[in-house]
Structure formats: C-alpha cells, structure tokens
Design a protein around this motif. Structure first.
Motif, PDB file in Angstrom:
ATOM      1  N   SER A 111     -10.823 -21.871  37.683  1.00  0.00           N
ATOM      2  CA  SER A 111     -11.384 -21.252  36.482  1.00  0.00           C
ATOM      3  C   SER A 111     -11.032 -22.073  35.246  1.00  0.00           C
ATOM      4  O   SER A 111     -10.165 -22.949  35.280  1.00  0.00           O
ATOM      5  CB  SER A 111     -10.834 -19.827  36.311  1.00  0.00           C
ATOM      6  OG  SER A 111      -9.436 -19.879  36.019  1.00  0.00           O
ATOM      7  N   ARG A 112     -11.689 -21.746  34.156  1.00  0.00           N
ATOM      8  CA  ARG A 112     -11.403 -22.398  32.876  1.00  0.00           C
ATOM      9  C   ARG A 112      -9.985 -22.059  32.412  1.00  0.00           C
ATOM     10  O   ARG A 112      -9.277 -22.899  31.860  1.00  0.00           O
ATOM     11  CB  ARG A 112     -12.439 -21.962  31.834  1.00  0.00           C
ATOM     12  CG  ARG A 112     -12.409 -22.793  30.567  1.00  0.00           C
ATOM     13  CD  ARG A 112     -13.678 -22.577  29.726  1.00  0.00           C
ATOM     14  NE  ARG A 112     -13.869 -23.679  28.814  1.00  0.00           N
ATOM     15  CZ  ARG A 112     -13.425 -23.680  27.554  1.00  0.00           C
ATOM     16  NH1 ARG A 112     -12.791 -22.628  27.062  1.00  0.00           N
ATOM     17  NH2 ARG A 112     -13.632 -24.748  26.787  1.00  0.00           N
ATOM     18  N   ARG A 113      -9.559 -20.836  32.666  1.00  0.00           N
ATOM     19  CA  ARG A 113      -8.201 -20.429  32.301  1.00  0.00           C
ATOM     20  C   ARG A 113      -7.163 -21.269  33.052  1.00  0.00           C
ATOM     21  O   ARG A 113      -6.173 -21.709  32.475  1.00  0.00           O
ATOM     22  CB  ARG A 113      -7.984 -18.952  32.576  1.00  0.00           C
ATOM     23  CG  ARG A 113      -6.544 -18.510  32.249  1.00  0.00           C
ATOM     24  CD  ARG A 113      -6.418 -17.023  32.344  1.00  0.00           C
ATOM     25  NE  ARG A 113      -6.907 -16.492  31.095  1.00  0.00           N
ATOM     26  CZ  ARG A 113      -6.365 -15.477  30.448  1.00  0.00           C
ATOM     27  NH1 ARG A 113      -5.330 -14.851  30.958  1.00  0.00           N
ATOM     28  NH2 ARG A 113      -6.862 -15.062  29.321  1.00  0.00           N
ATOM     29  N   GLU A 114      -7.404 -21.521  34.338  1.00  0.00           N
ATOM     30  CA  GLU A 114      -6.458 -22.340  35.107  1.00  0.00           C
ATOM     31  C   GLU A 114      -6.472 -23.789  34.631  1.00  0.00           C
ATOM     32  O   GLU A 114      -5.438 -24.462  34.643  1.00  0.00           O
ATOM     33  CB  GLU A 114      -6.738 -22.244  36.602  1.00  0.00           C
ATOM     34  CG  GLU A 114      -6.395 -20.898  37.197  1.00  0.00           C
ATOM     35  CD  GLU A 114      -4.956 -20.463  36.930  1.00  0.00           C
ATOM     36  OE1 GLU A 114      -4.023 -21.292  37.067  1.00  0.00           O
ATOM     37  OE2 GLU A 114      -4.752 -19.287  36.554  1.00  0.00           O
ATOM     38  N   ALA A 116      -6.959 -24.614  31.521  1.00  0.00           N
ATOM     39  CA  ALA A 116      -6.154 -24.537  30.293  1.00  0.00           C
ATOM     40  C   ALA A 116      -4.668 -24.503  30.626  1.00  0.00           C
ATOM     41  O   ALA A 116      -3.863 -25.181  29.981  1.00  0.00           O
ATOM     42  CB  ALA A 116      -6.556 -23.300  29.479  1.00  0.00           C
ATOM     43  N   ARG A 117      -4.289 -23.726  31.627  1.00  0.00           N
ATOM     44  CA  ARG A 117      -2.875 -23.665  32.026  1.00  0.00           C
ATOM     45  C   ARG A 117      -2.372 -25.034  32.477  1.00  0.00           C
ATOM     46  O   ARG A 117      -1.265 -25.442  32.126  1.00  0.00           O
ATOM     47  CB  ARG A 117      -2.686 -22.639  33.141  1.00  0.00           C
ATOM     48  CG  ARG A 117      -2.738 -21.220  32.672  1.00  0.00           C
ATOM     49  CD  ARG A 117      -2.427 -20.256  33.805  1.00  0.00           C
ATOM     50  NE  ARG A 117      -2.476 -18.896  33.318  1.00  0.00           N
ATOM     51  CZ  ARG A 117      -3.110 -17.914  33.940  1.00  0.00           C
ATOM     52  NH1 ARG A 117      -3.722 -18.126  35.090  1.00  0.00           N
ATOM     53  NH2 ARG A 117      -3.109 -16.710  33.427  1.00  0.00           N
ATOM     54  N   GLU A 185      -8.265 -20.170  25.755  1.00  0.00           N
ATOM     55  CA  GLU A 185      -8.287 -19.337  26.967  1.00  0.00           C
ATOM     56  C   GLU A 185      -6.941 -18.654  27.208  1.00  0.00           C
ATOM     57  O   GLU A 185      -6.875 -17.658  27.921  1.00  0.00           O
ATOM     58  CB  GLU A 185      -8.634 -20.197  28.193  1.00  0.00           C
ATOM     59  CG  GLU A 185     -10.028 -20.750  28.199  1.00  0.00           C
ATOM     60  CD  GLU A 185     -11.082 -19.691  28.492  1.00  0.00           C
ATOM     61  OE1 GLU A 185     -10.813 -18.780  29.317  1.00  0.00           O
ATOM     62  OE2 GLU A 185     -12.165 -19.778  27.913  1.00  0.00           O
ATOM     63  N   LEU A 186      -5.875 -19.209  26.628  1.00  0.00           N
ATOM     64  CA  LEU A 186      -4.529 -18.683  26.873  1.00  0.00           C
ATOM     65  C   LEU A 186      -4.027 -17.809  25.727  1.00  0.00           C
ATOM     66  O   LEU A 186      -2.888 -17.366  25.733  1.00  0.00           O
ATOM     67  CB  LEU A 186      -3.548 -19.848  27.078  1.00  0.00           C
ATOM     68  CG  LEU A 186      -3.930 -20.843  28.161  1.00  0.00           C
ATOM     69  CD1 LEU A 186      -2.902 -21.967  28.225  1.00  0.00           C
ATOM     70  CD2 LEU A 186      -4.070 -20.150  29.512  1.00  0.00           C
ATOM     71  N   GLU A 189      -2.152 -14.581  26.467  1.00  0.00           N
ATOM     72  CA  GLU A 189      -0.983 -14.629  27.351  1.00  0.00           C
ATOM     73  C   GLU A 189       0.294 -14.622  26.531  1.00  0.00           C
ATOM     74  O   GLU A 189       0.392 -15.293  25.504  1.00  0.00           O
ATOM     75  CB  GLU A 189      -1.018 -15.898  28.214  1.00  0.00           C
ATOM     76  CG  GLU A 189      -2.115 -15.874  29.250  1.00  0.00           C
ATOM     77  CD  GLU A 189      -2.017 -17.014  30.248  1.00  0.00           C
ATOM     78  OE1 GLU A 189      -1.155 -17.908  30.084  1.00  0.00           O
ATOM     79  OE2 GLU A 189      -2.813 -16.997  31.187  1.00  0.00           O
TER      80      GLU A 189
END
Length: 193
Positions: A111-114, A116-117, A185-186, A189
């Motif tokens: 995913s895009r979030r992953e 970004a992580r 995206e983060l 969090e």
C-alpha cells in the motif's frame, strides 16, 4: 517470421502495434501469467553489514544464517526473499560503472501507507535516496544497499488508475514523487515511543 521476435514481450514495439497475445501467437513462448520472481540472491562483501541493512533498516526477518558465508531473509514467513552470500565476494568491491549486471531489484509493498513507512525508515536510518518517481502505474523510491546494489521500493496503483493512451493501451510516466505528500499518509499515526 524473423522480425516478429524483435517485438517479443513488446520491448521493440515503437508503435504499440502488437499485443502480448499477438506476440504469443507468433512465438508460443510467453511465460505463464501467474509466474512471479520469487527471490534474489546477492553476493556481498560483508555478510554482517548486509544482514544489518536488510534486517534492521529494511525490516526483513532473518530466517537462516551460517554466520560466516550466507544468510536468508524474508517477509511474511516465506522461506526467503533475499539471499546474501560472500562466496567469492568477501571484502570485494562493487562492479565499476559502465559494466553489466544488476541495475536494481524491486520490493513491492502492499500500500501507499507501507511505502511511506518504508521511506521514513530509510530517512531515519540516513539512507541516501537516489530518486523518487511517480511512474503512473506505480510510485517508487530508489536507493542502494551497502554494496552498491540498486533497490527500488514501490507500490502499484490499481490498474483502473493507470495512465492510458487514447486507444486504451497502458503507458508509464516518469514524474517526481511528492515525498512530503507520501509522508502525509502517516499523519494520523502516533509518534514512536
């Protein structure tokens, strides 16, 4: 039929005249569509340093290591996605510029979030980013491991989002990836403890 082989898998198809199915009908040599590249095995100069990079920086799980010559790492419990060894390369140097060999290998994130992580992990570990590209079909970040091997981390867009020509064929772009937007995206969090 000799010239048709030049169009095999669309690599030499400047006008987009042949589809993969047409090429397959000419050559009969198209690989099964569920085929995946299962792992990469890299010769490295320093096994301990490479294990630290792939395990501690990128987050792959160390599955097996003989401690001196070889190690195998993976994601999600697989037996191995990355093999590392010093067979014939201990204390070696990267190939000189202009030589053949591996350009880069790619790690597909879900995913895009992953993405970004992973980008944040790279930045937090002081890894130099070589490029960050929006390819239309994917978003990708490029960097090198301690031995100079090129690595791409990326996430695919849904095929419905891929750029297309007026006649419907997929095309790729090479725009800059908005890294600040990616880190957005983060935003929801909590900071690490």
């Amino acid at each position: 039929m000799g010239p048709v082989r030049l169009f095999y898998l669309g690599w030499y198809d400047p006008d987009g005249a042949l589809t993969l199915q047409q090429v397959a009908s000419y050559t009969g040599r198209v690989i099964h569509p569920e085929t995946r590249i299962g792992h990469i095995h890299l010769r490295v100069s320093n096994l301990e340093r490479s294990i630290a990079f792939y395990h501690e920086v990128l987050g792959f799980e160390l599955k097996v290591s003989d401690g001196t010559q070889a190690a195998f790492l993976s994601a999600g419990g697989y037996h191995h996605h990355i093999g590392l060894n010093t067979w014939g390369s201990k204390d070696g140097s990267p190939p000189p510029k202009g030589s053949t060999g591996l350009y880069h290998f790619a790690i597909l994130l879900p995913s895009r979030r992953e993405l970004a992580r992973m980008y944040k992990r790279l930045v937090d570990n002081g890894i130099e980013i070589g490029a960050a590209q929006d390819h239309g079909v994917s978003e990708a970040i490029y960097f090198r491991d301690p031995d100079g091997n090129g690595i791409e981390i990326y996430r695919d867009r849904d095929p419905s989002e891929w750029p297309r020509t007026p006649d419907g064929r997929m095309t790729m772009t090479n725009g800059l990836l908005d890294l600040d937007g990616l880190l957005g995206e983060l935003a929801d969090e909590p900071p690490p403890a």
